[in-house]
Enzyme design. Structure first.
Site, short mmCIF file in Angstrom:
data_model
loop_
_atom_site.label_atom_id
_atom_site.label_comp_id
_atom_site.label_asym_id
_atom_site.label_seq_id
_atom_site.Cartn_x
_atom_site.Cartn_y
_atom_site.Cartn_z
N ASP A 60 0.82 -1.22 0.00
CA ASP A 60 0.00 0.00 0.00
C ASP A 60 0.85 1.27 0.00
OD1 ASP A 60 -1.82 2.03 0.61
OD2 ASP A 60 -2.21 1.32 2.65
N HIS A 72 -3.67 4.62 6.74
CA HIS A 72 -2.60 4.08 5.90
C HIS A 72 -1.24 4.31 6.55
CE1 HIS A 72 -5.25 3.37 2.43
NE2 HIS A 72 -5.88 4.46 2.84
#
Lengths: 555, 555
Positions: free
Chosen positions: B195, B368
């Site tokens: 990611d 994130h």
């Protein structure tokens, strides 16, 4: 002192928005306009070039207008000046400091205005405009030579901060003039009008010198070409970029129209100090090795035709970027420009170029006071009444809360709208009648002709497209002649339109047949029937509601 | 182990963008799709409802498809699943954890898909799909029950992180499973896909628990009603909001369709723990005093029809806000939504309501991993090859640089584009042919019919408007019959159109006269002459270039 004079303060722009700042101060037969800015349109205003304040209030009282005072050279404070001067039709004095007038002169030239009465003032200086006296007070901002205004009137004194921050280490050594503000406070400030842009930001804005430190560290570390995009009016930033360039043995290459213009003006007027041989035009830069170059350019807002965007798209005339180059976006995206800036960053990243920006490096600071600085201003000036200016609704309210926190009574805080009129007496203030203030759109050569209807149409066109249906009818008996014609643009029906087109045509013909069977010949009734039938059909078939323009034509 | 098998990894979405994540993993006769997301359109896509990845590569190989594995329940990982399942036309197993499948089930119901083969998996569990083995590894993210995937293949192992962060104090006590990641590393990871969303952000993302602390402090201090807008899928955030509400003696009122749906699903499945009597529907909230209320609602992105926007516009059915209320936007605006969120904040501020948001309070953290966390993942997994995924070009490159910093050779980092194919052998990787991957627009009921041409047309229509000119000609001799008709929409000519309309009509007639004098009867030539004449006229007269649609009609 004439008695019973009315002091009126009317903001015509800059409230509930960031941009097009303009305020009218009126006392008896004397009126002065403070700032004459513009605003750049957002996605809500498709196709609009510029937005101006509606200054018809000023035009109606033009005989009373003694002068236009500009606090600093940013376009949201100067940009509507060419339009206002043209509309006034008589030479009204325009007052500003040296750099402010230098930048204005360039803009007036572009508009073909030759005979403006520009009057240079100095911070620390004083000018009388009718019975309104103006003291110019130095303030820090993201452009040199900004001033606050201490306005003496027969009714009481006003302090207008312009845009400001409190920089304790200003790179030009010019501080916000605390002494002048304190002196104003001693003489009594009836009304403070203060910059609200950063009223929501906790604490202090960082000093401009911090950016210089970061730039110097980056310039030392980077090996390839360095490109720095910034605001073309941010002369302090330019100075720091030039200093860091020279300090790392590089030459500054300037590109982008407004950057070229403004560096020239700033150097000519003594606001930008860099050796002649260390700053060159992009056309003379071909011989410079990349590692000896800093490109100073426009495009920090992602503007599609700017120098930086052209470099990112590989169609800049003289600068071809390499993967070893580093781009620094030394600016913050103005709200609404985030996506455009992001697109440029991504295009550069894709070419392998490292991009430093506000999100990943300390290469920008704000030019507006944070909440603690705003409280200092309030405490320094100790006004009787307070009007937050220069900000969106959220910023004005946040600033109002700051004022309450430092002890100003809620009833003495006036949160206004553009066109509201504050009427002041020596110890009172009240909201008087709304004078009306709107916006004027500039689109191509057309100023003010663009209506909300046109903008709404554009938004609908963008969302759903348009279908035009032409039906010819016999001028004599009103009967349909030949086949209707259907033309669609921007409608989500794709290449395989045949089914949909056939269905639409069938529905139009059905509507026409019904009209004919009922003996209807009135064009507007036929048009409505066609519109309704087609609209219903497209909604049922593909859930779309384009604008439908039926044209019944007598032949 | 079959020899000479080819392992192919093809990202069909999620590269050079934030959204519509989808990756194909293929080995011999077995293929698995990881995630099936959608993207929400920005201002570049006027009128588009949704953007899907172009998964025709999957459809062409549908016989090999052994399953669709979903890493977590966010729409950018699940949203194209209904479309994909319909297009596949056969029931393919969909694998996900309990909450992920719970949220998917709701979406499939809305699309009328009843017979999906949903297969629940647990983090820590294992599933084989053909010769591809999947281990599900718990990760922290801004939705519960997210997993990374350890994929065993005959050629080598892949680790796909899904979306993740490393939260050292997760509020549900479910940690990113370091042990499983270390175990994967011991077994050897040929390829890490990780990611990249926050790869540009220095340092660590803050723990979710921080938000709870802030909320508790705010809830204690505020006296009026509290409204909290957040993402409807952020169940951890909801839990913290509910806990803070209960802790301050308030009842939670839920409003906004997706918020109502998701709180119900999350409570039913055991992911949201709040007493029955402390959480009520907005319709049952009328009797609650404001100071005993926390409204949990949708609208954190400024969506015009959301609960929060309706409250701001004073047209919410059951919640009428007062100036003493406080609104908390517990979210970050997704890039492109800044202006919409700003509009809602300003409308609330104007009503005197205090608004706390990311810019002025600590009420949001990212889901994130920041750059340091990403380096931990890289060091923990120690992959042979690395492919940054889930991010714009800038994020993928920044992640690539992080990988280099921790010692992965530049040649072993594959920064790809959607539709690129990475072909892996046991100790090599190479970019194979591009399989083609685009976008599919959903607009109303139309899926995939919307072309770039239509979007370009919409953009031009939005910018400059449209002028339709209808000319009737005699079907026999081709001569013009009657007067042409000119209809403009979205053109900046305002109310006083008469001069401009007259000028335009004159220019059209001039063009027609010229055609007639030259004996031209070909419709397309006449149309071109009309378009060119009118275009030139409008540019000269008002510097505008609307779309011009000439229609020559034989009658």
């Amino acid at each position: 002192m004439p008695k019973k004079q009315r002091l009126r303060v009317v903001p015509l722009g800059g409230l509930d928005e960031i941009g097009k700042n303009m305020t009218v101060v009126e006392c008896g037969d004397d009126m002065v306009v403070i700032d004459a800015g513009l605003m750049f349109p957002d996605a809500e205003h498709p196709g609009v070039d510029l937005i101006l304040p509606d200054y018809s209030y000023v035009l109606k009282r033009r005989d009373k207008l003694r002068g236009i005072v500009i606090t600093h050279g940013h376009e949201d404070h100067t940009g509507s000046l060419p339009y206002l001067l043209k509309d006034l039709g008589r030479p009204v004095p325009v007052l500003g400091t040296k750099l402010t007038l230098g930048l204005i002169k360039g803009k007036l030239n572009e508009h073909g205005i030759k005979k403006a009465k520009l009057r240079e003032v100095r911070s620390g200086g004083h000018v009388s405009l009718g019975q309104l006296g103006f003291d110019f007070i130095a303030v820090n901002h993201s452009i040199p030579d900004g001033v606050a205004l201490f306005i003496r009137t027969p009714v009481g004194n006003i302090l207008h901060t312009g845009d400001f921050k409190l920089d304790q280490t200003p790179i030009d050594g010019r501080f916000t003039d605390y002494d002048a503000l304190a002196k104003a406070a001693r003489q009594g400030v009836l009304l403070l009008m203060s910059d609200s842009t950063n009223a929501e930001n906790p604490g202090y804005s960082k000093p401009e010198a911090n950016v210089g430190e970061s730039l110097r560290a980056i310039f030392r570390a980077v090996e390839g070409r360095i490109v720095v995009a910034s605001f073309a009016s941010h002369i302090h930033r330019m100075q720091q970029i030039c200093d860091a360039a020279v300090g790392s043995g590089r030459t500054v290459v300037v590109t982008g129209r407004s950057m070229v213009n403004n560096t020239a003006i700033a150097r000519e007027l003594g606001y930008l100090d860099v050796d002649e041989d260390r700053i060159v035009d992009a056309y003379d830069a071909a011989s410079l090795p990349p590692e000896k170059t800093v490109v100073l350019c426009t495009g920090s807002q992602g503007e599609p035709l700017s120098a930086l965007a052209r470099m990112a798209n590989r169609d800049h005339k003289t600068v071809q970027l390499e993967p070893s180059d580093t781009v620094i976006i030394s600016a913050s995206p103005v709200p609404g420009n985030e996506m455009a800036v992001g697109r440029v960053i991504n295009r550069l990243a894709k070419a392998g170029i490292e991009v430093l920006h506000k999100g990943n490096a300390d290469i920008h600071v704000s030019g507006h006071a944070g909440s603690e600085e705003l409280k200092i201003m309030l405490n320094l000036v100790r006004p009787r009444f307070f009007m937050p200016i220069h900000g969106e609704s959220r910023h004005l309210r946040a600033h109002g809360r700051l004022a309450e926190q430092v002890g100003i009574h809620r009833d003495d805080v006036f949160i206004m709208e553009n066109g509201d009129c504050l009427e002041l007496a020596s110890d009172s203030a009240r909201l008087a009648e709304h004078v009306g203030a709107g916006v004027v759109y500039v689109d191509g050569l057309s100023v003010g002709d663009l209506s909300q209807v046109v903008l709404r149409d554009r938004q609908q066109l963008a969302r759903d497209g348009i279908v035009t249906v032409v039906v010819a009818v016999d001028a004599q008996d009103g009967r349909v002649v030949g086949e209707p014609e259907i033309v669609a643009r921007g409608v989500a029906v794709g290449g395989e339109t045949s089914d949909l087109h056939e269905g639409a045509m069938a529905r139009v013909k059905k509507a026409l047949a019904k009209m004919e069977s009922e003996g209807v010949t009135d064009h507007s009734i036929i048009e409505r029937a066609v519109r309704e039938g087609l609209s219903q059909y497209l909604w049922e078939a593909v859930r779309t509601r384009p604008m439908i323009i039926p044209i019944v034509m007598a032949v």
